[in-house]
Scaffold this motif. Structure first.
Motif, PDB file in Angstrom:
ATOM      1  N   THR A  87      -4.131  -7.919   8.581  1.00  0.00           N
ATOM      2  CA  THR A  87      -4.648  -6.785   7.795  1.00  0.00           C
ATOM      3  C   THR A  87      -6.168  -6.822   7.656  1.00  0.00           C
ATOM      4  OG1 THR A  87      -4.126  -8.063   5.808  1.00  0.00           O
ATOM      5  CG2 THR A  87      -2.556  -6.347   6.439  1.00  0.00           C
ATOM      6  N   VAL A  88      -6.750  -8.028   7.492  1.00  0.00           N
ATOM      7  CA  VAL A  88      -8.182  -8.134   7.195  1.00  0.00           C
ATOM      8  C   VAL A  88      -8.980  -8.832   8.301  1.00  0.00           C
ATOM      9  CG1 VAL A  88      -9.897  -9.101   5.585  1.00  0.00           C
ATOM     10  CG2 VAL A  88      -7.776  -8.125   4.695  1.00  0.00           C
ATOM     11  N   VAL A  89      -8.502 -10.007   8.728  1.00  0.00           N
ATOM     12  CA  VAL A  89      -9.293 -10.814   9.670  1.00  0.00           C
ATOM     13  C   VAL A  89      -9.290 -10.199  11.071  1.00  0.00           C
ATOM     14  CG1 VAL A  89      -9.683 -13.121  10.630  1.00  0.00           C
ATOM     15  CG2 VAL A  89      -8.770 -12.894   8.315  1.00  0.00           C
ATOM     16  N   PHE A  90      -8.087  -9.918  11.590  1.00  0.00           N
ATOM     17  CA  PHE A  90      -7.970  -9.315  12.925  1.00  0.00           C
ATOM     18  C   PHE A  90      -7.099  -8.053  12.882  1.00  0.00           C
ATOM     19  CE2 PHE A  90      -8.363 -13.964  14.245  1.00  0.00           C
ATOM     20  CZ  PHE A  90      -9.715 -13.865  14.569  1.00  0.00           C
ATOM     21  N   PRO A  91      -7.617  -6.971  12.296  1.00  0.00           N
ATOM     22  CA  PRO A  91      -6.800  -5.752  12.234  1.00  0.00           C
ATOM     23  C   PRO A  91      -6.463  -5.197  13.625  1.00  0.00           C
ATOM     24  CG  PRO A  91      -9.042  -5.338  11.435  1.00  0.00           C
ATOM     25  CD  PRO A  91      -8.920  -6.803  11.632  1.00  0.00           C
ATOM     26  N   ASP A  92      -7.246  -5.614  14.651  1.00  0.00           N
ATOM     27  CA  ASP A  92      -6.996  -5.113  16.011  1.00  0.00           C
ATOM     28  C   ASP A  92      -6.222  -6.108  16.875  1.00  0.00           C
ATOM     29  OD1 ASP A  92      -8.465  -2.832  15.356  1.00  0.00           O
ATOM     30  OD2 ASP A  92     -10.359  -3.783  15.926  1.00  0.00           O
ATOM     31  N   ALA A  93      -5.633  -7.130  16.273  1.00  0.00           N
ATOM     32  CA  ALA A  93      -4.872  -8.134  17.059  1.00  0.00           C
ATOM     33  C   ALA A  93      -3.785  -7.439  17.881  1.00  0.00           C
ATOM     34  CB  ALA A  93      -4.244  -9.150  16.115  1.00  0.00           C
ATOM     35  N   GLU A  94      -3.610  -7.917  19.108  1.00  0.00           N
ATOM     36  CA  GLU A  94      -2.621  -7.299  20.000  1.00  0.00           C
ATOM     37  C   GLU A  94      -1.188  -7.592  19.565  1.00  0.00           C
ATOM     38  OE1 GLU A  94      -6.346  -7.807  22.428  1.00  0.00           O
ATOM     39  OE2 GLU A  94      -5.290  -8.994  20.940  1.00  0.00           O
ATOM     40  N   LEU A  95      -0.989  -8.740  18.911  1.00  0.00           N
ATOM     41  CA  LEU A  95       0.355  -9.059  18.397  1.00  0.00           C
ATOM     42  C   LEU A  95       0.237  -9.531  16.962  1.00  0.00           C
ATOM     43  CD1 LEU A  95       3.436  -9.418  18.791  1.00  0.00           C
ATOM     44  CD2 LEU A  95       2.975 -11.747  19.569  1.00  0.00           C
ATOM     45  N   LYS A  96       0.996  -8.861  16.067  1.00  0.00           N
ATOM     46  CA  LYS A  96       1.007  -9.251  14.652  1.00  0.00           C
ATOM     47  C   LYS A  96       2.444  -9.546  14.249  1.00  0.00           C
ATOM     48  CE  LYS A  96      -2.770  -6.068  13.551  1.00  0.00           C
ATOM     49  NZ  LYS A  96      -3.150  -4.902  12.758  1.00  0.00           N
ATOM     50  N   LEU A  97       2.632 -10.702  13.628  1.00  0.00           N
ATOM     51  CA  LEU A  97       3.966 -11.079  13.135  1.00  0.00           C
ATOM     52  C   LEU A  97       3.886 -11.251  11.625  1.00  0.00           C
ATOM     53  CD1 LEU A  97       4.824 -13.862  15.732  1.00  0.00           C
ATOM     54  CD2 LEU A  97       5.750 -11.548  15.714  1.00  0.00           C
ATOM     55  N   PHE A  98       4.958 -10.866  10.942  1.00  0.00           N
ATOM     56  CA  PHE A  98       5.039 -11.101   9.494  1.00  0.00           C
ATOM     57  C   PHE A  98       6.292 -11.927   9.246  1.00  0.00           C
ATOM     58  CE2 PHE A  98       5.929 -10.351   5.055  1.00  0.00           C
ATOM     59  CZ  PHE A  98       4.659 -10.392   4.485  1.00  0.00           C
ATOM     60  N   MET A  99       6.091 -13.192   8.844  1.00  0.00           N
ATOM     61  CA  MET A  99       7.192 -14.147   8.695  1.00  0.00           C
ATOM     62  C   MET A  99       7.750 -14.143   7.274  1.00  0.00           C
ATOM     63  SD  MET A  99       6.877 -15.869  11.737  1.00  0.00           S
ATOM     64  CE  MET A  99       7.418 -17.549  11.569  1.00  0.00           C
ATOM     65  N   SER A 100       9.082 -14.155   7.191  1.00  0.00           N
ATOM     66  CA  SER A 100       9.696 -14.239   5.866  1.00  0.00           C
ATOM     67  C   SER A 100      10.955 -15.100   5.916  1.00  0.00           C
ATOM     68  CB  SER A 100      10.036 -12.836   5.339  1.00  0.00           C
ATOM     69  OG  SER A 100      10.965 -12.221   6.208  1.00  0.00           O
ATOM     70  N   ALA A 101      11.359 -15.575   4.750  1.00  0.00           N
ATOM     71  CA  ALA A 101      12.599 -16.349   4.569  1.00  0.00           C
ATOM     72  C   ALA A 101      12.800 -16.426   3.060  1.00  0.00           C
ATOM     73  CB  ALA A 101      12.469 -17.752   5.167  1.00  0.00           C
ATOM     74  N   SER A 102      14.035 -16.708   2.623  1.00  0.00           N
ATOM     75  CA  SER A 102      14.287 -16.756   1.179  1.00  0.00           C
ATOM     76  C   SER A 102      13.483 -17.895   0.534  1.00  0.00           C
ATOM     77  CB  SER A 102      15.777 -16.978   0.921  1.00  0.00           C
ATOM     78  OG  SER A 102      16.121 -18.311   1.252  1.00  0.00           O
ATOM     79  N   ALA A 103      13.166 -17.734  -0.753  1.00  0.00           N
ATOM     80  CA  ALA A 103      12.372 -18.742  -1.474  1.00  0.00           C
ATOM     81  C   ALA A 103      13.068 -20.101  -1.447  1.00  0.00           C
ATOM     82  CB  ALA A 103      12.139 -18.289  -2.916  1.00  0.00           C
ATOM     83  N   GLU A 104      14.418 -20.094  -1.585  1.00  0.00           N
ATOM     84  CA  GLU A 104      15.178 -21.361  -1.588  1.00  0.00           C
ATOM     85  C   GLU A 104      15.063 -22.062  -0.228  1.00  0.00           C
ATOM     86  OE1 GLU A 104      16.373 -18.906  -4.821  1.00  0.00           O
ATOM     87  OE2 GLU A 104      16.345 -18.451  -2.670  1.00  0.00           O
ATOM     88  N   THR A 105      15.214 -21.291   0.836  1.00  0.00           N
ATOM     89  CA  THR A 105      15.103 -21.861   2.192  1.00  0.00           C
ATOM     90  C   THR A 105      13.729 -22.491   2.380  1.00  0.00           C
ATOM     91  OG1 THR A 105      16.579 -20.164   3.084  1.00  0.00           O
ATOM     92  CG2 THR A 105      15.178 -21.288   4.669  1.00  0.00           C
ATOM     93  N   ARG A 106      12.704 -21.765   1.942  1.00  0.00           N
ATOM     94  CA  ARG A 106      11.337 -22.253   2.123  1.00  0.00           C
ATOM     95  C   ARG A 106      11.066 -23.490   1.275  1.00  0.00           C
ATOM     96  NH1 ARG A 106       7.812 -18.237   0.356  1.00  0.00           N
ATOM     97  NH2 ARG A 106       9.451 -16.911  -0.445  1.00  0.00           N
ATOM     98  N   ALA A 107      11.598 -23.489   0.049  1.00  0.00           N
ATOM     99  CA  ALA A 107      11.396 -24.651  -0.833  1.00  0.00           C
ATOM    100  C   ALA A 107      12.080 -25.887  -0.251  1.00  0.00           C
ATOM    101  CB  ALA A 107      11.932 -24.352  -2.226  1.00  0.00           C
ATOM    102  N   LYS A 108      13.280 -25.691   0.325  1.00  0.00           N
ATOM    103  CA  LYS A 108      13.990 -26.833   0.947  1.00  0.00           C
ATOM    104  C   LYS A 108      13.174 -27.412   2.095  1.00  0.00           C
ATOM    105  CE  LYS A 108      18.683 -25.395  -0.230  1.00  0.00           C
ATOM    106  NZ  LYS A 108      19.625 -24.348   0.167  1.00  0.00           N
TER     107      LYS A 108
END
Length: 231
Positions: free
Chosen positions: A140-161
């Protein structure tokens, strides 16, 4: 694979494995990997060792006036297979990964002065493309023109584990409940801050890896990369 070098921006919540996959991609493609979160952690660590932040106070003015004396660099460690973080010439890779630093980093990262200073450095690192960068506002800010953008998500419990296992494997003495609370607090602060909040760029691909192994995730993302490079 041809020689079209691209910029890969990976954003998402804390402990979604952004840096793991970013390192894998950079190694596979021969790209530069920049862990933007580590840069914020390094500034946070600097603030901690200089007494600018602790449980009771945060002297924002002191940190802001010292920003010019903070130099962050990445040096590739061939034994480890990735670049380690250096703060003013000192290797701080281990020091910046503690739960204590995690507890303060979102506060430091909300300061507009800190963000603008680091964004400048990050954009400089990526000016020649062939870079994989992960963080909260890369697409959104650093490379708004990046050729590939990924947005990673997972549940809070999964991430905490995942985070808990990492810290325990490293020999840290932590409780799962504290790690989960830290993950949830950081989610709240990252998404609600006024300056560059965590947002999915409109053209980013949403990638939920709650039920994926690291290998499966890497294969899936590599397919997306190849598709963009071969365009």
């Amino acid at each position: 694979m041809n020689n079209n070098k691209i910029t890969i921006a990976i954003d998402g919540y804390s402990s979604t494995g952004k840096s793991t996959v970013a390192k894998q991609l950079a190694k596979h493609l021969g790209y530069i990997y920049v862990d933007s979160g580590a840069m914020y952690r390094a500034v946070t660590y600097y603030a901690m060792i200089h007494g600018f932040i602790d449980e009771h106070q945060f002297n924002k003015e002191a940190l802001i006036s010292n920003l010019q004396s903070i130099e962050i660099s990445f040096k590739f460690n061939s034994d480890l297979g990735f670049a380690e973080v250096y703060l003013n010439g000192e290797n701080v890779e281990k020091q910046i990964r503690t739960l204590e630093v995690s507890g303060f980093v979102s506060k430091v990262a909300t300061l507009p002065e800190v963000r603008s200073q680091l964004v400048k450095q990050q954009q400089k690192m990526g000016k020649d493309k062939g870079v994989v960068m992960d963080g909260r506002d890369i697409g959104t800010v650093v490379f708004p023109d990046a050729e590939l953008k990924l947005f990673m998500s997972a549940s809070a419990e999964t991430r905490a584990k995942r985070r808990y296992k990492e810290l325990i494997d490293r020999g840290d003495d932590v409780r799962y409940e504290d790690v989960l609370r830290n993950v949830e607090e950081r989610d709240y602060m990252d998404t609600n801050r006024a300056e560059s909040p965590l947002l999915k760029a409109p053209d980013a691909i949403n990638f939920d890896n709650s039920n994926m192994t690291r290998d499966k995730q890497f294969e899936a993302i590599l397919k997306l990369v190849d598709k963009v490079i071969d365009k």
